[in-house]
Design a protein around this motif. Structure first.
Motif, PDB file in Angstrom:
ATOM      1  N   LEU A   1       0.858  -1.183   0.000  1.00 40.30           N
ATOM      2  CA  LEU A   1       0.000   0.000   0.000  1.00 40.30           C
ATOM      3  C   LEU A   1       0.891   1.228   0.000  1.00 40.30           C
ATOM      4  O   LEU A   1       1.878   1.280   0.737  1.00 40.30           O
ATOM      5  CB  LEU A   1      -0.798   0.047   1.299  1.00 40.30           C
ATOM      6  CG  LEU A   1      -2.220  -0.471   1.349  1.00 40.30           C
ATOM      7  CD1 LEU A   1      -2.770  -0.242   2.745  1.00 40.30           C
ATOM      8  CD2 LEU A   1      -3.073   0.233   0.336  1.00 40.30           C
ATOM      9  N   PHE A   2       0.525   2.206  -0.824  1.00 39.83           N
ATOM     10  CA  PHE A   2       1.189   3.506  -0.742  1.00 39.83           C
ATOM     11  C   PHE A   2       0.122   4.576  -0.540  1.00 39.83           C
ATOM     12  O   PHE A   2      -0.908   4.558  -1.219  1.00 39.83           O
ATOM     13  CB  PHE A   2       1.956   3.823  -2.034  1.00 39.83           C
ATOM     14  CG  PHE A   2       3.155   2.953  -2.256  1.00 39.83           C
ATOM     15  CD1 PHE A   2       4.325   3.183  -1.548  1.00 39.83           C
ATOM     16  CD2 PHE A   2       3.120   1.911  -3.171  1.00 39.83           C
ATOM     17  CE1 PHE A   2       5.439   2.376  -1.755  1.00 39.83           C
ATOM     18  CE2 PHE A   2       4.229   1.104  -3.372  1.00 39.83           C
ATOM     19  CZ  PHE A   2       5.389   1.332  -2.662  1.00 39.83           C
ATOM     20  N   TYR A   3       0.374   5.445   0.416  1.00 40.03           N
ATOM     21  CA  TYR A   3      -0.463   6.629   0.584  1.00 40.03           C
ATOM     22  C   TYR A   3       0.343   7.813   0.080  1.00 40.03           C
ATOM     23  O   TYR A   3       1.405   8.126   0.623  1.00 40.03           O
ATOM     24  CB  TYR A   3      -0.817   6.839   2.054  1.00 40.03           C
ATOM     25  CG  TYR A   3      -1.619   5.720   2.671  1.00 40.03           C
ATOM     26  CD1 TYR A   3      -2.987   5.640   2.460  1.00 40.03           C
ATOM     27  CD2 TYR A   3      -1.008   4.753   3.457  1.00 40.03           C
ATOM     28  CE1 TYR A   3      -3.724   4.614   3.025  1.00 40.03           C
ATOM     29  CE2 TYR A   3      -1.738   3.722   4.020  1.00 40.03           C
ATOM     30  CZ  TYR A   3      -3.100   3.654   3.804  1.00 40.03           C
ATOM     31  OH  TYR A   3      -3.820   2.638   4.357  1.00 40.03           O
TER      32      TYR A   3
ATOM     33  N   THR B   1       0.330  11.855  -1.004  1.00 38.29           N
ATOM     34  CA  THR B   1      -0.321  13.162  -1.035  1.00 38.29           C
ATOM     35  C   THR B   1       0.414  14.010  -2.051  1.00 38.29           C
ATOM     36  O   THR B   1       1.651  14.124  -1.990  1.00 38.29           O
ATOM     37  CB  THR B   1      -0.263  13.839   0.347  1.00 38.29           C
ATOM     38  OG1 THR B   1      -0.855  12.966   1.303  1.00 38.29           O
ATOM     39  CG2 THR B   1      -1.031  15.153   0.340  1.00 38.29           C
TER      40      THR B   1
ATOM     41  N   THR C   1       5.804  14.950  -4.799  1.00 39.31           N
ATOM     42  CA  THR C   1       4.790  14.482  -3.845  1.00 39.31           C
ATOM     43  C   THR C   1       4.978  15.244  -2.539  1.00 39.31           C
ATOM     44  O   THR C   1       6.087  15.586  -2.159  1.00 39.31           O
ATOM     45  CB  THR C   1       4.931  12.971  -3.562  1.00 39.31           C
ATOM     46  OG1 THR C   1       6.281  12.715  -3.169  1.00 39.31           O
ATOM     47  CG2 THR C   1       4.594  12.132  -4.771  1.00 39.31           C
ATOM     48  N   GLU C   2       3.870  15.512  -1.893  1.00 44.45           N
ATOM     49  CA  GLU C   2       3.934  16.202  -0.597  1.00 44.45           C
ATOM     50  C   GLU C   2       4.282  15.210   0.504  1.00 44.45           C
ATOM     51  O   GLU C   2       5.005  15.514   1.436  1.00 44.45           O
ATOM     52  CB  GLU C   2       2.566  16.844  -0.266  1.00 44.45           C
ATOM     53  CG  GLU C   2       2.102  17.886  -1.270  1.00 44.45           C
ATOM     54  CD  GLU C   2       2.935  19.152  -1.198  1.00 44.45           C
ATOM     55  OE1 GLU C   2       3.310  19.543  -0.086  1.00 44.45           O
ATOM     56  OE2 GLU C   2       3.225  19.738  -2.274  1.00 44.45           O
ATOM     57  N   ARG C   3       3.694  14.053   0.410  1.00 36.24           N
ATOM     58  CA  ARG C   3       3.906  13.016   1.426  1.00 36.24           C
ATOM     59  C   ARG C   3       3.801  11.658   0.759  1.00 36.24           C
ATOM     60  O   ARG C   3       3.019  11.481  -0.191  1.00 36.24           O
ATOM     61  CB  ARG C   3       2.807  13.089   2.514  1.00 36.24           C
ATOM     62  CG  ARG C   3       3.197  13.914   3.717  1.00 36.24           C
ATOM     63  CD  ARG C   3       2.338  13.560   4.926  1.00 36.24           C
ATOM     64  NE  ARG C   3       0.920  13.872   4.704  1.00 36.24           N
ATOM     65  CZ  ARG C   3       0.398  15.076   4.864  1.00 36.24           C
ATOM     66  NH1 ARG C   3       1.150  16.077   5.239  1.00 36.24           N
ATOM     67  NH2 ARG C   3      -0.885  15.283   4.651  1.00 36.24           N
ATOM     68  N   LEU C   4       4.537  10.699   1.275  1.00 36.77           N
ATOM     69  CA  LEU C   4       4.416   9.336   0.769  1.00 36.77           C
ATOM     70  C   LEU C   4       4.700   8.390   1.934  1.00 36.77           C
ATOM     71  O   LEU C   4       5.724   8.503   2.607  1.00 36.77           O
ATOM     72  CB  LEU C   4       5.407   9.098  -0.377  1.00 36.77           C
ATOM     73  CG  LEU C   4       5.260   7.757  -1.117  1.00 36.77           C
ATOM     74  CD1 LEU C   4       5.641   7.903  -2.586  1.00 36.77           C
ATOM     75  CD2 LEU C   4       6.110   6.659  -0.496  1.00 36.77           C
ATOM     76  N   SER C   5       3.795   7.517   2.196  1.00 34.06           N
ATOM     77  CA  SER C   5       4.056   6.497   3.213  1.00 34.06           C
ATOM     78  C   SER C   5       3.593   5.152   2.659  1.00 34.06           C
ATOM     79  O   SER C   5       2.810   5.082   1.706  1.00 34.06           O
ATOM     80  CB  SER C   5       3.342   6.819   4.528  1.00 34.06           C
ATOM     81  OG  SER C   5       1.956   6.845   4.336  1.00 34.06           O
ATOM     82  N   SER C   6       4.118   4.101   3.256  1.00 36.53           N
ATOM     83  CA  SER C   6       3.794   2.787   2.712  1.00 36.53           C
ATOM     84  C   SER C   6       3.313   1.866   3.828  1.00 36.53           C
ATOM     85  O   SER C   6       3.504   2.132   5.006  1.00 36.53           O
ATOM     86  CB  SER C   6       5.014   2.182   2.011  1.00 36.53           C
ATOM     87  OG  SER C   6       6.012   1.903   2.969  1.00 36.53           O
TER      88      SER C   6
END
Lengths: 81, 81
Positions: free
Chosen positions: A42-44, A46, B34-39
């Motif tokens: 999963l990647f979130y 923004t 990208t402003e933010r990226l989390s996985s």
């Protein structure tokens, strides 16, 4: 505006997933039987975009060019707003 | 009965995620800001259980003992039926 997008990347149906098999085996060794086990990433993300449509298009390009391997992966993009 | 459970495992808030930073940098190098990226990781587990409650409990144990590292990860369990 900032748009938050959720990307799910998984192996295509029928692809071998040795990592999932190893995890399933390790769980079995601990006494946890499972019928099936599959995994995905999963990647979130923004990002700045003028519309949710533009954000989705950008993320689709990110998937095609970097995040996923289109030969072996399928991906789903959900714009969360 | 067979119960399908979805498990999402992510780093706890505030943990450094060097892999996410590397991906964000690689995207930037391709021109994707990208402003933010989390996985996070997703596991879909199908297991035999007498109830959805039992299935959830078993999967919670799997998380505590193998799938997640409780020191650095948070996890969410959703029974899909």
């Amino acid at each position: 505006m900032n748009v938050r997008v959720k990307v799910t990347i998984a192996l295509k149906e029928g692809m071998l997933d040795p990592e999932a098999r190893a995890i399933q085996q390790a769980l079995a060794n601990l006494g946890f039987g499972t019928e099936r086990l599959s995994s995905a990433r999963l990647f979130y993300i923004t990002l700045e975009a003028s519309s949710t449509k533009e954000a989705e298009q950008k993320v689709r390009q990110m998937c095609e060019r970097l995040l996923a391997n289109p030969v072996i992966h399928r991906y789903a993009i959900e714009v969360e707003g």
